[in-house]
Scaffold this active site. Structure first.
Site, PDB file in Angstrom:
ATOM      1  N   LYS B  97      43.155   0.842  65.712  1.00 33.34           N
ATOM      2  CA  LYS B  97      43.207   2.016  64.831  1.00 33.34           C
ATOM      3  C   LYS B  97      42.083   2.932  65.293  1.00 33.34           C
ATOM      4  O   LYS B  97      40.915   2.563  65.260  1.00 33.34           O
ATOM      5  CB  LYS B  97      42.994   1.603  63.367  1.00 33.34           C
ATOM      6  CG  LYS B  97      42.711   2.795  62.453  1.00 33.34           C
ATOM      7  CD  LYS B  97      42.539   2.378  61.009  1.00 33.34           C
ATOM      8  CE  LYS B  97      41.887   3.495  60.198  1.00 33.34           C
ATOM      9  NZ  LYS B  97      41.761   3.136  58.773  1.00 33.34           N
ATOM     10  N   GLY B 186      42.466   6.932  50.714  1.00 37.34           N
ATOM     11  CA  GLY B 186      42.531   7.610  49.424  1.00 37.34           C
ATOM     12  C   GLY B 186      43.569   7.086  48.470  1.00 37.34           C
ATOM     13  O   GLY B 186      43.629   7.511  47.314  1.00 37.34           O
TER      14      GLY B 186
END
Lengths: 73, 257
Positions: B97, B186
Site C-alpha cells: 500500500k 475516515g
C-alpha cells in the site's frame, strides 16, 4: 577513518554504538538477541539477505537499520 | 457465480480490508481478523526497539490472509520505494500500500509522489495499492502506472468522519473501470462502509474505527455485515430518490366515497 581502541563506531537504528573491529551484521543480530526471522536488515542503505548476515563486515561510520513489521493502517 | 473482489487476478470473498494499527493488544488483532472475515490486512515497517524483544505483528496474522505492508513514514516516492523493497525482503509477499505523506496535520497523501512510486514498484512486479486523495487525473495516471487498485480516502485518516468526498469518489467509481476502487481512511461506522459499497466502491479499508472501538471484534463483525449489505444493495439496484411522496398502498378502493 581512525578507530578508537580497536573499536569502530557504527550507527544502529540511528544510535551510535561502539563495536569490536571485524564485527559483522550477524554479530549485531546475535548480541541483541533478535529473532532473525522477524526482521529485515539494511547496511548502508543496501538490504542484506538473511543468509549473508555473517559475511557483511562493518566499518567505521557504517549505518545499520534493523526493521520489523508492526501494526499499521 | 459468487460476486468476488478481484485484485491483480486474485479473488477474494471479503470486501473488507483491515488495518492492524492502534489495537490495544496483538492478540486482539488476531481475533479481529478471524471474526471479521477479512482476507487482506495492512502492516507497517519500523525500526525495532533495541531494548525490547517484541513479537512481530505477523505472527498474529493467520497464514491465509494477505499481508500488505504500507509505506507509512515515506515523505516522497524515493522513501516509499525503499520501504516497499524492505517489506518485500521481509518475505511476506509483494503487496504494497503506497502511502506518501509529508504533512503531519492532515496526513493527506501526496498524489504526485504516489504515482511516481507506483510506476517504479509496479514495474518491479509489486502488487501496488496506492492511497490517494480522490482525484480523477491521479486515478487515471495510476491505472496507466500499473496500480492494482485505487484507494481514495473517505475523510482524514483516523477522523472517523465518514465519507466527506462522496462526489469525487463517485467520479472514480463511474470512470475507473479497469481496477477496483477501495475507499480507505475516515470510515468511522459500519453505515459509512455500507454507504461506500452502495455507491459502487469495490471494497473498503478500515483501521481506527475497529481498533479503537470499545469492542473491536464485535464492530469488525458489524463492518463485515455492513460491507456485504452495501454490496448487495449496489448489485440489487436500489430505488431512486424522489422529491414528492409516492404512495406505497393502492390509490383506489378506499373505504369511503
Amino acid at each position: 577513518m581512525e578507530s578508537k581502541n580497536n573499536k569502530i563506531e557504527v550507527s544502529i537504528n540511528g544510535r551510535k554504538k561502539m563495536l569490536p573491529q571485524k564485527s559483522t551484521v550477524g554479530d549485531i543480530i546475535k548480541n541483541l538477541n533478535i529473532n532473525r526471522d522477524n526482521i529485515v536488515v539494511e547496511h548502508n542503505k543496501t538490504i542484506v539477505k538473511k543468509d549473508s548476515f555473517g559475511r557483511v563486515f562493518l566499518n567505521e561510520n557504517d549505518s545499520v537499520e534493523i526493521i520489523s513489521f508492526v501494526g499499521g493502517g | 457465480m459468487e460476486d468476488q473482489l478481484i485484485i491483480n487476478g486474485k479473488s477474494f470473498n471479503s470486501r473488507l480490508l483491515v488495518g492492524t494499527g492502534k489495537f490495544s493488544s496483538k492478540q486482539l488483532v488476531r481475533e479481529t481478523i478471524e471474526k471479521s472475515g477479512t482476507q487482506i490486512v495492512t502492516v507497517a515497517l519500523r525500526r525495532i526497539d533495541l531494548e525490547k524483544n517484541e513479537d512481530n505483528i505477523v505472527s498474529y496474522i493467520p497464514d491465509d490472509v494477505i499481508i500488505m505492508a504500507n509505506t507509512s513514514g515515506a515523505r516522497n516516492a524515493e522513501e516509499a520505494v525503499r520501504i516497499a523493497r524492505l517489506a518485500k525482503a521481509g518475505g511476506y509477499g509483494n503487496w504494497i500500500k503506497i502511502e506518501v505523506i509529508d504533512d503531519s496535520k492532515y496526513l493527506l497523501p501526496d498524489n504526485r509522489e504516489t504515482v511516481k512510486a507506483t510506476e517504479i514498484l509496479a514495474a518491479e512486479g509489486f502488487t501496488v495499492l496506492p492511497y490517494i486523495s480522490p482525484d480523477f487525473y491521479t486515478a487515471k495516471d495510476l491505472v496507466n502506472a500499473g496500480a492494482a487498485a485505487v484507494m481514495p480516502l473517505g475523510s482524514l485518516i483516523g477522523s472517523n468522519k465518514g465519507i466527506k468526498v462522496k462526489a469525487l469518489i463517485e467520479v472514480l467509481v463511474n470512470e475507473i473501470n479497469d481496477i477496483p476502487i477501495i475507499v480507505d481512511a475516515g470510515i468511522g461506522r459500519p453505515s459509512h462502509a455500507a454507504e461506500c459499497m452502495e455507491m459502487g466502491a469495490d471494497a473498503v479499508l478500515v483501521n481506527t474505527a475497529i481498533a479503537t472501538a470499545q469492542q473491536p471484534v464485535l464492530i469488525a463483525q458489524a463492518f463485515s455485515e455492513a460491507v456485504s449489505a452495501g454490496r448487495k444493495a449496489c448489485l440489487a439496484g436500489y430505488a431512486k430518490e424522489s422529491e414528492n411522496a409516492k404512495a406505497s398502498s393502492p390509490l383506489t378502493g378506499f373505504l369511503y366515497d
